[in-house]
Design an enzyme around this catalytic site. Structure first.
Site, short mmCIF file in Angstrom:
data_model
loop_
_atom_site.label_atom_id
_atom_site.label_comp_id
_atom_site.label_asym_id
_atom_site.label_seq_id
_atom_site.Cartn_x
_atom_site.Cartn_y
_atom_site.Cartn_z
CG ASN A 278 -32.21 125.55 -11.13
OD1 ASN A 278 -32.71 126.35 -10.35
ND2 ASN A 278 -32.18 124.25 -10.91
CG ASP A 305 -24.31 128.16 -12.97
OD1 ASP A 305 -23.77 127.07 -13.29
OD2 ASP A 305 -25.50 128.24 -12.62
CG HIS A 309 -27.60 123.69 -22.17
ND1 HIS A 309 -27.47 122.39 -21.74
CD2 HIS A 309 -27.81 124.43 -21.06
CE1 HIS A 309 -27.60 122.35 -20.42
NE2 HIS A 309 -27.80 123.57 -19.98
ZN LIG Z 1 -26.14 124.95 -9.57
#
Ligand SMILES: [Zn+2]
Length: 428
Positions: A278, A305, A309
């Site tokens: 995202n 970014d 996970h």
């Molecule tokens: Zn963000």
């Protein structure tokens, strides 16, 4: 005793590679010359003709600690940074708890001091628990070491909240860093609202979910007079808004990720959730606009970014898996191989987007190879070629869409404050 890095090459102002030797005394660079004779006491490190660059800077990293230590910790994430050639990273505040009080920020600073391999600059949140309802105490958070303010992970939905935050940030000479996402326009999507979404009948996130927020925010930033920074810009309309805002003299900066520069939604195979992030991978046209925006200076720098996970979470599939991919250990090789070797940009431009440009945008003293600068340095092998193998990552996150991509440009040594914090081959 000094350390002398022998037999390196570095970029001069013209972007040419020139023979370079560097002397480090303690944590400072004290001499740079084409040749430095070592004294008897000095330690010599032969870097074998490889590229010597200022330590790379990544101002958008998720370290997951506290609260998500099964995904990443300050130690594992900052070691992944060192392995990727990064010597300064900025940690996003969407942890549990959120660094939204002086006490929490002080705890985080102490944890960084004890466990980080590289310089870690912690962001504080704009709102309490990032819920968008109540603003944090900016002055207290600045005093306890916050780098800037952001609710990254979610957008600040309320325009008045954002405006008040910007005015307070301006008064404190701090930046507002924004994840731009208008929640009434996301349609609970998991991929870009484009060809791929239609093909698989998935709900898509339209470009306006991002661009509308940026358009709102640049006008708020103009009125508030603050430094406003756009995270992970992903659409052509967003690039246009930032370009026009800069032209109008608004103090806006922007970053783009390696994955938005190198991939588009059509590249997603079989709905693999390792391609879910995202903002999502957008269209071919968006990707082209991001490259154009980076080349013409609309976009100031590159940030990964990095968002680790677990494999279990990513196995839940495109609709259910969490957003995010890792980036620290692959950013430089991917960008070098796919932007520099393909002549889309020069090596000097790429290094600047990962060092000088983020430093200039945020007034950091890092990001340069100069006498008197802190000895944060990266050595990069531009020759050796091998595929990206997530099993070799030191990050706890293996969630990358780039597995198997064959790259050159692998960092081999990373120095922070004059100390070798990571070296290829010396264990990981
Ligand atoms: Zn963000």
């Amino acid at each position: 005793m000094a350390v002398i890095l022998k037999n390196a090459r570095s970029l001069n102002e013209e972007g040419e590679l020139v023979a370079t030797e560097v002397k480090l005394v303690g944590d400072v660079i004290t001499e740079i010359a084409s040749r430095i004779d070592a004294g008897e006491e000095d330690e010599q490190v032969d870097v074998g003709g490889q590229l010597l660059a200022p330590g790379l800077i990544d101002l958008h990293v998720h370290l997951r600690e506290p609260g998500g230590e099964h995904k990443e910790t300050i130690a594992s994430g900052s070691l992944a940074a060192a392995k990727g050639g990064f010597t300064t990273i900025a940690a996003m505040p969407n942890t549990r708890p959120v660094p939204d009080t002086k006490e929490q920020m002080e705890w985080l600073q102490e944890r960084i001091r004890q466990t980080a391999y590289v310089n870690v600059l912690p962001y504080a949140s704009i709102t309490i628990r990032q819920l968008g309802k109540e603003r944090t105490d900016f002055a207290a958070l600045k005093a306890s070491g916050a780098f800037a303010f952001t609710d990254d992970g979610v957008g600040v939905q309320n325009a008045r909240m954002m405006y008040e935050a910007m005015k307070e940030a301006a008064a404190l000479d701090m930046a507002i860093v924004a994840h731009c996402e208008e929640e009434t326009l996301t349609y609970k999507g998991c991929v870009h609202d484009g060809e791929l979404a239609r093909k698989y009948e998935l709900s898509g996130i339209p470009s306006i979910a991002e661009s509308v927020h940026i358009a709102r925010d640049v006008l708020l930033a103009e009125a508030a007079g603050c430094h406003y920074h756009v995270c992970h810009i992903s659409t052509k309309e967003s690039v246009r808004v930032v370009r026009e805002a800069k032209r109008a003299g608004i103090r806006v900066t922007a970053e783009v990720t390696p994955h938005h520069l190198l991939l588009c939604d059509e590249d997603i195979p079989e709905l693999d959730a390792n391609f879910k992030m995202n903002p999502p991978l957008r269209s071919k046209e968006d990707r082209a606009a991001l490259i154009e925006g980076l080349l013409d200076g609309t976009i100031d720098f590159i940030a990964t970014d990095h968002a680790p996970h677990t494999e279990e979470e990513k196995r839940e599939g495109m609709e259910l898996a969490p957003f995010g991919i890792v980036g620290l250990e692959t950013a430089f090789p991917l960008l070098y191989t796919n932007l520099v070797e393909t002549h889309i940009c020069t090596l000097k431009q790429l290094i600047d987007w990962l060092t000088k440009k983020p430093a200039e945008a945020f007034g950091l003293r890092q990001g340069k190879l100069a006498v008197g600068a802190k000895a944060d340095l990266t050595v990069i092998d531009l020759q050796t070629e091998h595929p990206i193998d997530p099993d070799t990552f030191v990050s706890k996150g293996k969630n990358t869409p780039f597995a198997g991509w064959i790259c050159k440009g692998w960092p081999t040594m990373t120095f922070v404050n004059g100390k070798l914090v990571w070296q290829k081959g010396r264990e990981e």
